[in-house]
Design a protein around this motif. Structure first.
Motif, PDB file in Angstrom:
ATOM      1  N   PRO A 220     -10.801  -4.866  -3.875  1.00 28.50           N
ATOM      2  CA  PRO A 220     -11.594  -3.884  -2.791  1.00 28.50           C
ATOM      3  C   PRO A 220     -10.862  -2.643  -2.644  1.00 28.50           C
ATOM      4  CG  PRO A 220     -11.434  -5.942  -1.899  1.00 28.50           C
ATOM      5  CD  PRO A 220     -10.473  -6.066  -3.233  1.00 28.50           C
ATOM      6  N   LEU A 221      -9.210  -2.633  -2.927  1.00 23.64           N
ATOM      7  CA  LEU A 221      -8.466  -1.487  -2.844  1.00 23.64           C
ATOM      8  C   LEU A 221      -8.138  -0.783  -4.056  1.00 23.64           C
ATOM      9  CD1 LEU A 221      -5.884  -2.863  -0.086  1.00 23.64           C
ATOM     10  CD2 LEU A 221      -7.758  -1.384   0.258  1.00 23.64           C
ATOM     11  N   GLY A 222      -8.061  -1.410  -5.111  1.00 26.10           N
ATOM     12  CA  GLY A 222      -7.644  -0.826  -6.154  1.00 26.10           C
ATOM     13  C   GLY A 222      -6.039  -0.571  -6.306  1.00 26.10           C
ATOM     14  N   GLU A 223      -5.375  -0.379  -7.504  1.00 26.95           N
ATOM     15  CA  GLU A 223      -3.966  -0.581  -7.408  1.00 26.95           C
ATOM     16  C   GLU A 223      -3.145   0.604  -6.815  1.00 26.95           C
ATOM     17  OE1 GLU A 223      -0.801  -0.129 -11.271  1.00 26.95           O
ATOM     18  OE2 GLU A 223      -2.513  -0.546 -11.869  1.00 26.95           O
ATOM     19  N   GLU A 224      -3.515   1.975  -6.572  1.00 30.09           N
ATOM     20  CA  GLU A 224      -2.868   2.912  -6.045  1.00 30.09           C
ATOM     21  C   GLU A 224      -2.970   2.510  -4.472  1.00 30.09           C
ATOM     22  OE1 GLU A 224      -3.042   7.460  -4.767  1.00 30.09           O
ATOM     23  OE2 GLU A 224      -4.004   6.951  -6.596  1.00 30.09           O
ATOM     24  N   ARG A 225      -4.204   2.194  -4.096  1.00 27.66           N
ATOM     25  CA  ARG A 225      -3.981   2.070  -2.437  1.00 27.66           C
ATOM     26  C   ARG A 225      -3.565   0.465  -2.097  1.00 27.66           C
ATOM     27  NH1 ARG A 225     -10.039   3.358   0.007  1.00 27.66           N
ATOM     28  NH2 ARG A 225     -10.477   1.248  -1.225  1.00 27.66           N
ATOM     29  N   ALA A 226      -3.533  -0.414  -2.719  1.00 25.11           N
ATOM     30  CA  ALA A 226      -2.912  -1.712  -2.592  1.00 25.11           C
ATOM     31  C   ALA A 226      -1.243  -1.585  -2.852  1.00 25.11           C
ATOM     32  CB  ALA A 226      -3.233  -2.589  -3.656  1.00 25.11           C
ATOM     33  N   GLY A 227      -0.790  -0.551  -3.642  1.00 26.00           N
ATOM     34  CA  GLY A 227       0.551  -0.390  -3.822  1.00 26.00           C
ATOM     35  C   GLY A 227       1.081   0.453  -2.509  1.00 26.00           C
ATOM     36  N   ARG A 228       0.210   1.428  -2.136  1.00 25.88           N
ATOM     37  CA  ARG A 228       0.754   2.169  -1.032  1.00 25.88           C
ATOM     38  C   ARG A 228       0.717   1.344   0.326  1.00 25.88           C
ATOM     39  NH1 ARG A 228      -3.486   6.388  -1.861  1.00 25.88           N
ATOM     40  NH2 ARG A 228      -4.427   5.991  -0.161  1.00 25.88           N
ATOM     41  N   LEU A 229      -0.557   0.374   0.516  1.00 25.46           N
ATOM     42  CA  LEU A 229      -0.341  -0.445   1.435  1.00 25.46           C
ATOM     43  C   LEU A 229       0.868  -1.486   1.616  1.00 25.46           C
ATOM     44  CD1 LEU A 229      -1.783  -1.769   4.076  1.00 25.46           C
ATOM     45  CD2 LEU A 229      -3.017  -3.255   2.618  1.00 25.46           C
ATOM     46  N   ALA A 230       1.418  -1.724   0.456  1.00 22.77           N
ATOM     47  CA  ALA A 230       2.348  -2.726   0.279  1.00 22.77           C
ATOM     48  C   ALA A 230       3.863  -2.036   0.620  1.00 22.77           C
ATOM     49  CB  ALA A 230       2.816  -3.310  -1.019  1.00 22.77           C
ATOM     50  N   GLY A 231       3.682  -0.930   0.363  1.00 18.52           N
ATOM     51  CA  GLY A 231       4.940   0.142   0.856  1.00 18.52           C
ATOM     52  C   GLY A 231       5.160   0.218   2.341  1.00 18.52           C
ATOM     53  N   LEU A 232       3.553   0.500   2.790  1.00 16.16           N
ATOM     54  CA  LEU A 232       3.753   0.722   4.397  1.00 16.16           C
ATOM     55  C   LEU A 232       3.984  -0.403   5.034  1.00 16.16           C
ATOM     56  CD1 LEU A 232       0.519   2.823   4.304  1.00 16.16           C
ATOM     57  CD2 LEU A 232       2.795   3.641   4.883  1.00 16.16           C
ATOM     58  N   MET A 233       3.595  -1.630   4.535  1.00 17.80           N
ATOM     59  CA  MET A 233       3.747  -2.804   5.286  1.00 17.80           C
ATOM     60  C   MET A 233       5.361  -3.292   5.008  1.00 17.80           C
ATOM     61  SD  MET A 233       1.015  -3.575   6.814  1.00 17.80           S
ATOM     62  CE  MET A 233       1.404  -4.873   7.305  1.00 17.80           C
ATOM     63  N   ARG A 234       5.953  -2.944   3.957  1.00 15.51           N
ATOM     64  CA  ARG A 234       7.501  -3.152   3.854  1.00 15.51           C
ATOM     65  C   ARG A 234       8.112  -2.203   4.744  1.00 15.51           C
ATOM     66  NH1 ARG A 234       7.921  -2.608  -1.541  1.00 15.51           N
ATOM     67  NH2 ARG A 234       8.246  -4.898  -1.749  1.00 15.51           N
ATOM     68  N   ALA A 235       7.748  -0.986   5.043  1.00 15.62           N
ATOM     69  CA  ALA A 235       8.354  -0.336   6.029  1.00 15.62           C
ATOM     70  C   ALA A 235       8.496  -0.744   7.295  1.00 15.62           C
ATOM     71  CB  ALA A 235       8.044   1.288   5.842  1.00 15.62           C
ATOM     72  N   LEU A 236       7.030  -1.011   7.706  1.00 14.33           N
ATOM     73  CA  LEU A 236       6.972  -1.794   9.125  1.00 14.33           C
ATOM     74  C   LEU A 236       7.714  -3.228   9.062  1.00 14.33           C
ATOM     75  CD1 LEU A 236       5.244  -1.640  11.546  1.00 14.33           C
ATOM     76  CD2 LEU A 236       3.567  -2.897  10.713  1.00 14.33           C
TER      77      LEU A 236
END
Length: 155
Positions: A132-148
């Protein structure tokens, strides 16, 4: 209209954003659960332990490390470990350097079940997370969740 905090974000909007995070995680989390593997039930916490051990060099961690990384209390993790030992997936080994330290190590059965569970989990992640997200958005989400996660990790 809700009040606006110091960040400039409306209070209602902030609550909505957080609700979307929680709802998306809950719905997707149910879809990517592995379930039984070769007759062995692998509930979420068990899978988390197997996965952490699979990804660790030597496939062993201390009881304390695993309890902390799985966000369980030491007592809660001890009970979980007891059940996983009884199922033949892990074993406890005393540390040769420090008798106060106990290591958790995958058994051959734990390795086999863990690898199959991971294979199934990856297929489900590709379908319900990456799809559903695609590679770019999934990677961005993972980065955001890591920061959180990092911003809210004590000490």
């Amino acid at each position: 209209m809700g009040s606006v905090g110091d960040s400039g974000v409306d209070d209602r909007e902030l609550v909505t954003w957080w609700g979307l995070v929680v709802e998306a995680y809950a719905r997707t989390g149910r879809l990517v659960q592995v379930g039984p593997v070769e007759g062995v039930d692998v509930p979420g916490p068990w899978f988390e332990v197997l996965l952490r051990l699979l990804r660790t060099p030597g496939q062993q961690l201390t009881m304390t490390q695993l309890a902390r990384e799985t966000t369980l209390t030491s007592g809660g993790f001890t009970k979980l470990a007891d059940r996983m030992v009884a199922a033949g997936l892990i074993e406890r080994q005393p540390s040769p350097e420090d008798r106060r330290v106990t290591h958790v190590v995958l058994t051959a059965e734990g390795l086999r079940i863990g690898e199959e569970a991971q294979r199934r989990h990856v297929a489900l992640l590709r379908e319900h997370f990456l799809g559903p997200l695609g590679e770019e958005r999934a990677g961005r989400l993972a980065g955001l969740m890591r920061a959180l996660r990092d911003a809210n990790t004590p000490g």
